[in-house]
Design a protein around this motif. Structure first.
Motif, PDB file in Angstrom:
ATOM      1  N   GLU A  38       2.032 -11.980 -51.451  1.00  0.00           N
ATOM      2  CA  GLU A  38       2.966 -12.699 -50.587  1.00  0.00           C
ATOM      3  C   GLU A  38       4.422 -12.366 -50.905  1.00  0.00           C
ATOM      4  O   GLU A  38       5.329 -13.137 -50.616  1.00  0.00           O
ATOM      5  N   GLY A  39       4.661 -11.212 -51.514  1.00  0.00           N
ATOM      6  CA  GLY A  39       6.019 -10.793 -51.849  1.00  0.00           C
ATOM      7  C   GLY A  39       6.575  -9.818 -50.833  1.00  0.00           C
ATOM      8  O   GLY A  39       6.038  -9.645 -49.743  1.00  0.00           O
ATOM      9  N   SER A  40       7.643  -9.149 -51.212  1.00  0.00           N
ATOM     10  CA  SER A  40       8.293  -8.193 -50.318  1.00  0.00           C
ATOM     11  C   SER A  40       7.471  -6.907 -50.208  1.00  0.00           C
ATOM     12  O   SER A  40       6.670  -6.582 -51.083  1.00  0.00           O
ATOM     13  N   GLU A  41       7.697  -6.170 -49.113  1.00  0.00           N
ATOM     14  CA  GLU A  41       6.985  -4.914 -48.904  1.00  0.00           C
ATOM     15  C   GLU A  41       7.376  -3.916 -49.984  1.00  0.00           C
ATOM     16  O   GLU A  41       8.520  -3.879 -50.423  1.00  0.00           O
ATOM     17  N   SER A  42       6.414  -3.092 -50.384  1.00  0.00           N
ATOM     18  CA  SER A  42       6.663  -2.142 -51.458  1.00  0.00           C
ATOM     19  C   SER A  42       6.664  -0.701 -50.939  1.00  0.00           C
ATOM     20  O   SER A  42       7.700  -0.072 -50.882  1.00  0.00           O
ATOM     21  N   PHE A  43       5.505  -0.172 -50.569  1.00  0.00           N
ATOM     22  CA  PHE A  43       5.393   1.186 -50.039  1.00  0.00           C
ATOM     23  C   PHE A  43       4.192   1.261 -49.109  1.00  0.00           C
ATOM     24  O   PHE A  43       3.432   0.304 -48.996  1.00  0.00           O
ATOM     25  N   VAL A  44       4.026   2.388 -48.429  1.00  0.00           N
ATOM     26  CA  VAL A  44       2.911   2.575 -47.501  1.00  0.00           C
ATOM     27  C   VAL A  44       1.913   3.556 -48.105  1.00  0.00           C
ATOM     28  O   VAL A  44       2.297   4.620 -48.597  1.00  0.00           O
ATOM     29  N   ILE A  45       0.634   3.192 -48.082  1.00  0.00           N
ATOM     30  CA  ILE A  45      -0.436   4.104 -48.468  1.00  0.00           C
ATOM     31  C   ILE A  45      -0.846   4.819 -47.187  1.00  0.00           C
ATOM     32  O   ILE A  45      -1.278   4.178 -46.233  1.00  0.00           O
ATOM     33  N   LYS A  46      -0.662   6.115 -47.145  1.00  0.00           N
ATOM     34  CA  LYS A  46      -0.974   6.892 -45.946  1.00  0.00           C
ATOM     35  C   LYS A  46      -2.486   7.040 -45.757  1.00  0.00           C
ATOM     36  O   LYS A  46      -3.253   7.034 -46.724  1.00  0.00           O
ATOM     37  N   LYS A  47      -2.902   7.195 -44.506  1.00  0.00           N
ATOM     38  CA  LYS A  47      -4.312   7.383 -44.175  1.00  0.00           C
ATOM     39  C   LYS A  47      -4.887   8.525 -45.009  1.00  0.00           C
ATOM     40  O   LYS A  47      -4.302   9.597 -45.104  1.00  0.00           O
ATOM     41  N   GLY A  48      -6.036   8.274 -45.656  1.00  0.00           N
ATOM     42  CA  GLY A  48      -6.705   9.280 -46.466  1.00  0.00           C
ATOM     43  C   GLY A  48      -6.292   9.290 -47.926  1.00  0.00           C
ATOM     44  O   GLY A  48      -6.958   9.905 -48.755  1.00  0.00           O
TER      45      GLY A  48
END
Length: 87
Positions: A38-48
């Protein structure tokens, strides 16, 4: 900072028994991660992309799972997001 990632990986691996070994999380589409449940956004895990899956934690409405991703670090994803877990 690298020491922090190494320690997190060691803790994840040390807490696993042979029957319940480390799991891999594989993103089936881009996944947003969070710095804390429930915190701030960190990074995106890309598809695959493949990350190490850790413990789960419930916070209010959602259940979160911790992940450690190579080159990105430690974060949390919402369980139920589109990913698969493999041994």
């Amino acid at each position: 900072m690298r020491l922090h990632y190494l320690l997190v990986i060691c803790v994840l691996l040390a807490g696993c028994s042979k029957e319940n070994g480390p799991k891999a999380l594989i993103a089936e589409k881009d996944l947003q991660t969070f710095a804390t449940p429930e915190g701030s956004e960190s990074f995106v895990i890309k598809k695959g992309e493949v990350c190490a899956a850790g413990k789960k934690e419930v916070e209010k409405v959602y259940q979160y799972m911790e992940v450690v991703c190579p080159g990105k670090g430690y974060a949390w994803v919402i369980t139920g997001d589109p990913y698969k877990i493999e041994d």
